[in-house]
Design an enzyme around this catalytic site. Structure first.
Site, PDB file in Angstrom:
ATOM      1  N   GLU A  63     -23.935  30.093 -64.697  1.00 31.49           N
ATOM      2  CA  GLU A  63     -22.508  30.242 -64.409  1.00 31.49           C
ATOM      3  C   GLU A  63     -21.669  29.279 -65.249  1.00 31.49           C
ATOM      4  O   GLU A  63     -20.607  29.638 -65.758  1.00 31.49           O
ATOM      5  CB  GLU A  63     -22.235  29.988 -62.926  1.00 31.49           C
ATOM      6  CG  GLU A  63     -22.968  30.947 -61.992  1.00 31.49           C
ATOM      7  CD  GLU A  63     -24.300  30.401 -61.511  1.00 31.49           C
ATOM      8  OE1 GLU A  63     -24.619  30.598 -60.329  1.00 31.49           O
ATOM      9  OE2 GLU A  63     -25.031  29.785 -62.322  1.00 31.49           O
ATOM     10  N   TRP A 180     -65.199  40.458 -77.306  1.00 31.75           N
ATOM     11  CA  TRP A 180     -63.825  40.934 -77.199  1.00 31.75           C
ATOM     12  C   TRP A 180     -63.856  42.320 -76.575  1.00 31.75           C
ATOM     13  O   TRP A 180     -64.168  43.301 -77.243  1.00 31.75           O
ATOM     14  CB  TRP A 180     -63.149  40.986 -78.563  1.00 31.75           C
ATOM     15  CG  TRP A 180     -62.924  39.657 -79.210  1.00 31.75           C
ATOM     16  CD1 TRP A 180     -63.413  39.229 -80.404  1.00 31.75           C
ATOM     17  CD2 TRP A 180     -62.126  38.589 -78.717  1.00 31.75           C
ATOM     18  NE1 TRP A 180     -62.996  37.958 -80.677  1.00 31.75           N
ATOM     19  CE2 TRP A 180     -62.192  37.527 -79.653  1.00 31.75           C
ATOM     20  CE3 TRP A 180     -61.371  38.395 -77.556  1.00 31.75           C
ATOM     21  CZ2 TRP A 180     -61.540  36.322 -79.487  1.00 31.75           C
ATOM     22  CZ3 TRP A 180     -60.715  37.188 -77.378  1.00 31.75           C
ATOM     23  CH2 TRP A 180     -60.795  36.176 -78.335  1.00 31.75           C
ATOM     24  N   HIS A 304     -62.468  35.020 -59.758  1.00 34.96           N
ATOM     25  CA  HIS A 304     -61.614  36.116 -59.285  1.00 34.96           C
ATOM     26  C   HIS A 304     -61.919  36.470 -57.829  1.00 34.96           C
ATOM     27  O   HIS A 304     -61.000  36.712 -57.037  1.00 34.96           O
ATOM     28  CB  HIS A 304     -61.808  37.351 -60.172  1.00 34.96           C
ATOM     29  CG  HIS A 304     -61.130  37.252 -61.506  1.00 34.96           C
ATOM     30  ND1 HIS A 304     -59.816  36.831 -61.645  1.00 34.96           N
ATOM     31  CD2 HIS A 304     -61.586  37.517 -62.760  1.00 34.96           C
ATOM     32  CE1 HIS A 304     -59.498  36.851 -62.937  1.00 34.96           C
ATOM     33  NE2 HIS A 304     -60.544  37.259 -63.620  1.00 34.96           N
ATOM     34  N   SER A 306     -63.100  34.510 -55.479  1.00 35.38           N
ATOM     35  CA  SER A 306     -62.653  33.457 -54.559  1.00 35.38           C
ATOM     36  C   SER A 306     -61.157  33.567 -54.273  1.00 35.38           C
ATOM     37  O   SER A 306     -60.717  33.394 -53.131  1.00 35.38           O
ATOM     38  CB  SER A 306     -62.995  32.070 -55.114  1.00 35.38           C
ATOM     39  OG  SER A 306     -62.327  31.839 -56.342  1.00 35.38           O
TER      40      SER A 306
END
Length: 367
Positions: A63, A180, A304, A306
């Site tokens: 602002e 990859w 992942h 956990s």
């Protein structure tokens, strides 16, 4: 004058100008932590006369940026701002005072501020005789500040799951070599995603196998690399060679003498552990106290799982490559999994897009 809305857009004037403010706010994603990303525009006679956004914590709010750019032209104008203007003294004075003193006649706000310490701006503006409209593009504004809103409402970091998988749901070959999976365009996009957040987190096994640096697309002074290394193995030389903003979590059972030789720049944190896994909630609590407001998780299947089990994920980016691993590779989540379909975890508000040869799906774990 930057541009003027066309006649056929005037019916949706508020939404059109708020979209401009949202584009301003989007410029700041990833750079304002722990503050929200906010954009503002000032309009008079349906012409844009000024725009601004909050660049960095401690600097002028959106602002104020817009008001400075508008100067005396702000008198009698309308302001569109993506978040309720603050009404308190923090690192900067309250935005409400500047708005009131500028002569702005109307303020259109996308969404309220969830932070009780900073809210109250709507009430103050109305008490000062300024017309206020709220809720224009609310969902889009909340999405831009999903990290900030989670910090305030859940009192923890915003946690993002990132994974690259094959079509049969594998994240690495059976020998453990992830190689990859996704293409180079996806990997480049993933690095850009990292830059939106305060930190990246992986486990020690991933760190040892890949020996990464974990840099985002654009380095920032506030980007942290977090390693969950319960045994304090320290077998990831590339990370250790760049100790700045490196945090290693290990088990409370580790003897202090084991890390006395570690570079003093590296931050060592101890948490409870069970069955070889560190207490994830304690990890998140510790980094939140350090002012780290978001975590980009690129761990292995145990990491992942956990986070998933503790229901600590907020958002996911899953890169799906057009490949089949075949046989028994490394799954995205280690363990037994759900017994019935009704017990599965379903992503909400999902989006899919093609990235090079891959597809990335994003979505939320809770809304």
């Amino acid at each position: 004058m930057l541009f003027k809305l066309q006649k056929n857009q005037v019916t949706h004037k508020d939404e059109c100008w708020m979209r401009v403010a949202l584009r301003q706010a989007a410029k700041a994603i990833g750079s304002t932590s722990p503050n929200p990303a906010v954009g503002a525009v000032i309009v008079k006679n349906n012409h844009l006369i000024a725009a601004g956004y909050h660049h960095k914590a401690g600097e002028a709010h959106a602002e104020i940026e817009a008001l400075k750019a508008a100067g005396i032209d702000a008198d009698g104008a309308e302001m569109y701002v993506t978040l309720e203007p603050c009404d308190h003294y923090g690192r900067t004075p309250p935005c409400t005072s500047a708005i009131i003193n500028s002569g702005i006649k109307t303020v259109v706000i996308a969404t309220e501020d969830p932070n009780s310490a900073a809210s109250g701006g709507i009430k103050r503006l109305r008490q000062s005789g300024i017309a206020v409209r709220i809720g224009i593009c609310r969902q889009a504004a909340r999405k831009i500040n999903e990290v900030f809103i989670t910090n305030i409402t859940k009192k923890r970091p915003f946690v993002v799951m990132k994974a690259a998988v094959t079509l049969d749901g594998q994240i690495a070959a059976s020998a453990g070599d992830s190689g990859w999976i996704s293409g180079h365009i996806s990997r480049r996009y993933s690095k850009r995603l990292r830059a939106r957040y305060d930190s990246i987190l992986i486990g020690a096994k991933t760190a040892e196998i890949d020996n990464p640096v974990l840099a985002p697309y654009k380095k920032t002074e506030k980007f942290y690399r977090i390693i969950l290394d319960g045994r304090l193995s320290l077998n990831y030389p590339n990370l250790l060679s760049q100790p700045d903003n490196l945090i290693i979590f290990c088990s409370n059972e580790i003897d202090d003498a084991k890390h006395k030789s570690i570079d003093k720049k590296i931050i060592i944190k101890k948490v409870d552990s069970s069955k070889g896994m560190l207490d994830i909630k304690q990890v998140l609590s510790a980094i939140f106290k350090m002012g780290i407001m978001s975590v980009f998780v690129e761990g292995g299947s145990r990491i992942h799982r956990s986070f998933l089990e503790k229901q600590l994920y907020d958002k996911a980016f899953i890169f799906i490559a057009p490949k089949f691993m075949g046989g028994s590779g490394v799954p995205l989540f280690q363990g037994k999994g759900a017994d019935f379909m009704k017990n599965t975890v379903t992503l909400k508000k999902t989006e899919c897009r093609k990235i090079g040869k891959d597809i990335v799906m994003s979505g939320y774990f809770d809304v």
